[in-house]
Every structure is written in structure tokens, then in C-alpha cells.
Write a protein that holds these residues in place. Structure first.
Motif, PDB file in Angstrom:
ATOM      1  N   ALA A 118       0.843  -1.194   0.000  1.00 30.02           N
ATOM      2  CA  ALA A 118       0.000   0.000   0.000  1.00 30.02           C
ATOM      3  C   ALA A 118       0.876   1.240   0.000  1.00 30.02           C
ATOM      4  N   ALA A 119       0.389   2.296  -0.655  1.00 27.70           N
ATOM      5  CA  ALA A 119       1.103   3.568  -0.652  1.00 27.70           C
ATOM      6  C   ALA A 119       0.108   4.687  -0.382  1.00 27.70           C
ATOM      7  N   GLY A 122      -3.798   4.591   0.011  1.00 30.53           N
ATOM      8  CA  GLY A 122      -4.126   3.225  -0.383  1.00 30.53           C
ATOM      9  C   GLY A 122      -4.180   2.266   0.790  1.00 30.53           C
ATOM     10  N   TYR A 146       4.188  -0.763   3.448  1.00 33.88           N
ATOM     11  CA  TYR A 146       3.414   0.474   3.427  1.00 33.88           C
ATOM     12  C   TYR A 146       4.325   1.670   3.188  1.00 33.88           C
ATOM     13  N   ASN A 148       5.128   5.798   2.337  1.00 39.48           N
ATOM     14  CA  ASN A 148       4.685   7.178   2.512  1.00 39.48           C
ATOM     15  C   ASN A 148       5.866   8.127   2.360  1.00 39.48           C
ATOM     16  N   GLY A 215      -2.864   1.720  -4.299  1.00 33.12           N
ATOM     17  CA  GLY A 215      -2.140   2.975  -4.319  1.00 33.12           C
ATOM     18  C   GLY A 215      -2.098   3.552  -5.711  1.00 33.12           C
TER      19      GLY A 215
END
Length: 349
Positions: A118-119, A122, A146, A148, A215
């Protein structure tokens, strides 16, 4: 078929300086309508001035209970996202369409392992999927990567840390920050080397049942390619796009001339003449035909319909599978008519 219901905002909690967690009360009379599976989204309808806007937001809460929750990240220049972060308050009422979507994790079935990438925002549907996977079976294992810009911008960071402590032998999370180097976190963006590090090194003993990718498009394409290089089958990869593609006509598409459009919607048939250069959904909205839609960017699947006669081409498609395309399904928010007559059916899906 795609009815909106008034739901009351029961709680708003800051997640980051630019994101909030919004919960809605679900009255007893609507519990069945708003039942959902982890990974699905809702559509919110809101009026700004004289204009109606609709936005799709994934549910971050787990199924069950008397509330649903979404995470909303403020987008510079955005309409509803800015309103949600700056103006919306507890007790306000919003018009909400019941959950939809095919980015799913079903709680039933045998024990399984999942790997999620996930980004940014997302993470919202992944939050629901992670909680459900961990709670539904004591043998399930979950690995989450993940990404960010920074720790400060990571939505649901504290909630993920709590899950990590609670399920320390079955839940493994790896944070990537592209602007800050932090202890026990990876630096940079999710790329091929990240995928290989997780699948070939850290968790080579795990054979995931499903891979969840959520994402922006570049991240999804990069991870998909890396997974396939490692022998992962396309059918085991689920994707949810969190950016909106452009809606220009596809190259090579004949956009001159008129098309006679026939639309079946809620057992009624509507007919109109449209310019082929226009997006089908845009033409329906202009004609005040209440066709279902949400993101208008090809990101969700709310506007899906079946072509029963004629031909239409989509600008972009990141959602429909090859088999669904073969069955005549289109995203009307991305579709241009290419034939003199085009008949579509929103009911036959």
C-alpha cells in the motif's frame, strides 16, 4: 439499484495533519444494506454550490457492528476532501451509497497467508483486510509493505502498530519513507528491490494466497511486474487504483459523428443522441439520466455496464479483467461510442 441514504457522522478523528478518519452511524433499518466485505468502498454524494459531486472512499473498518469508517486524505485543490478535513463535523448528515467493489477479502475459507503493498491513502481498504484476516483465523499470516513520504503522513500508523503488537507472530509490517530516514524503517519508494527483499529474503518461507496492491498506478505496475517475475500468477493479484487516469479519447478512436445511445437502467430504457467525442457517462449526466457513478476517473467500478449492441472503447482500464471485457463490460466514465448505435445495460451486471 444505486440508492443513496442519509447517514450521520458519528465521529471524526485526525489521522495525520492532512487526513481524517470519519465514522458513520448505521441505523438498524440499514444494517443489511450497508453490510460489506473487507476491501469495499462507499460513494458519498455532496453538493457544493449548485454542483453535485460524488467521491468513492474505501472502508477502513472491519465488517460487522453498527458503524462504517473511511479515511479521507486532503488533496490540494480538492473539493470534498478539503471539506471533510476542514469543515465536516460530528452530527452532520451525508448522502451515502451502500458498499461496492471487488477488491475483496472474504473471512471464510481455509487458513491462508496474504501479502499487501500500500502507498499513501491506499492503506484504507488494506486496514479492513488486515484486521479481518488476522481476526477471522488464528492461522492466517499477513505481511504489509506500506509506503509514505514520512512517518507524519502515514495514515493509521498507530493502529497498525497496535495490530503488530497484538499479533506479533502473524502480522509483519514494513514502512518505507521517501523523505525521511527512520529507525527500523526502509528508505525510498516501493520498487522491484522492495518486492524481492520481502518475498525472497524476509518472508521466503511464506507462500501468500493473495497479493493485495493499493495505491497510485506506478506503484501498482511496478509491484505487479516484480511479482510476475517471481512466478506469481495474475489471478492471485488484486489491485485497487488510488489515482484518477485522464479521460481523453483513446488514440485511434473514431470520435467524429453521432451515436444513437440506448440505456437500460432500473428496468427503464432511455434513448438519446450523443457526440462520439463525449464520454458516455458525461452525456448521460448532461441529459439528467441518473446513471450510477462515483469517481468518474476509472478508479472504482460503480459505473460499470454491459454493451449489448454496438461498440465502445475505453480511455483506460485498470479494473475490468480480460474475461469481463470479453463479456462486453465497460466503465462508462471511460467509454466513447464508436458505432452508429450503442446499447448499454446497467442492470445486467
Amino acid at each position: 439499484m444505486h440508492q443513496f441514504y442519509p447517514l450521520t457522522v458519528s465521529e471524526i478523528t485526525p489521522l495525520t495533519p492532512n487526513a481524517v478518519d470519519i465514522s458513520f452511524e448505521i441505523p438498524e433499518s440499514l444494517k443489511e444494506a450497508f453490510a460489506f466485505e473487507s476491501g469495499q468502498y462507499i460513494t458519498i454524494k455532496h453538493t457544493v454550490g449548485d454542483s453535485e459531486i460524488r467521491r468513492a472512499y474505501s472502508l477502513s473498518s472491519k465488517p460487522g457492528g453498527n458503524k462504517i469508517t473511511i479515511g479521507v486524505k486532503k488533496v490540494p485543490g480538492g473539493t470534498f476532501s478539503v471539506y471533510a478535513n476542514q469543515t465536516l463535523k460530528k452530527g452532520d448528515v451525508l448522502q451515502v451509497m451502500p458498499p461496492q467493489g471487488r477488491f475483496l477479502f472474504a473471512a471464510d475459507g481455509p487458513p491462508r497467508d496474504i501479502l499487501a503493498f500500500a502507498a499513501g491513502s491506499g492503506i484504507t481498504p488494506i486496514m479492513s483486510i488486515v484486521q479481518t484476516a488476522l481476526e477471522s483465523c488464528t492461522e492466517n499470516k499477513v505481511v504489509l509493505v506500506y509506503g509514505n513520504k514520512s512517518r507524519e503522513e502515514a495514515m493509521y500508523f498507530d493502529a497498525l502498530q497496535e495490530l503488530k503488537e497484538k499479533y506479533n507472530d502473524r502480522f509483519f509490517v514494513y514502512y518505507l519513507f521517501s523523505r525521511n530516514q527512520e529507525e527500523e524503517c526502509l528508505f525510498g519508494r516501493i520498487d522491484k528491490s522492495t518486492v524481492n527483499y520481502i518475498t525472497r529474503n524476509k518472508h521466503k518461507s511464506i507462500t501468500p494466497d493473495t497479493f493485495y496492491l493499493c495505491g497510485p498506478l506506478p506503484m501498482i505496475e511496478t509491484v505487479t511486474a516484480a511479482l510476475k517475475e517471481n512466478g506469481v500468477s495474475e489471478k492471485n493479484i488484486q489491485r485497487e487504483l488510488f489515482t484518477e487516469p485522464d479521460s481523453e479519447a483513446p488514440k485511434g478512436t473514431e470520435t467524429s459523428g453521432k451515436t444513437h445511445l440506448e440505456v437500460t437502467l432500473d428496468d427503464a430504457v432511455h434513448t438519446l443522441e450523443i457526440d462520439r467525442e463525449k464520454i458516455v457517462l458525461d452525456a448521460l449526466i448532461k441529459a439528467k439520466i441518473d446513471a450510477p457513478f462515483s469517481c468518474q476517473g476509472g478508479v472504482c467500478s460503480t459505473c460499470i455496464a454491459r454493451v449489448t449492441e454496438g461498440k465502445a472503447s475505453m480511455v483506460k482500464n485498470q479494473i475490468l479483467t480480460e474475461s469481463e471485457l470479453a463479456e462486453g463490460f465497460i466503465l462508462t466514465c471511460q467509454a466513447h461510442a464508436e458505432s452508429a448505435v450503442l446499447k448499454i445495460d446497467y442492470d445486467d451486471i
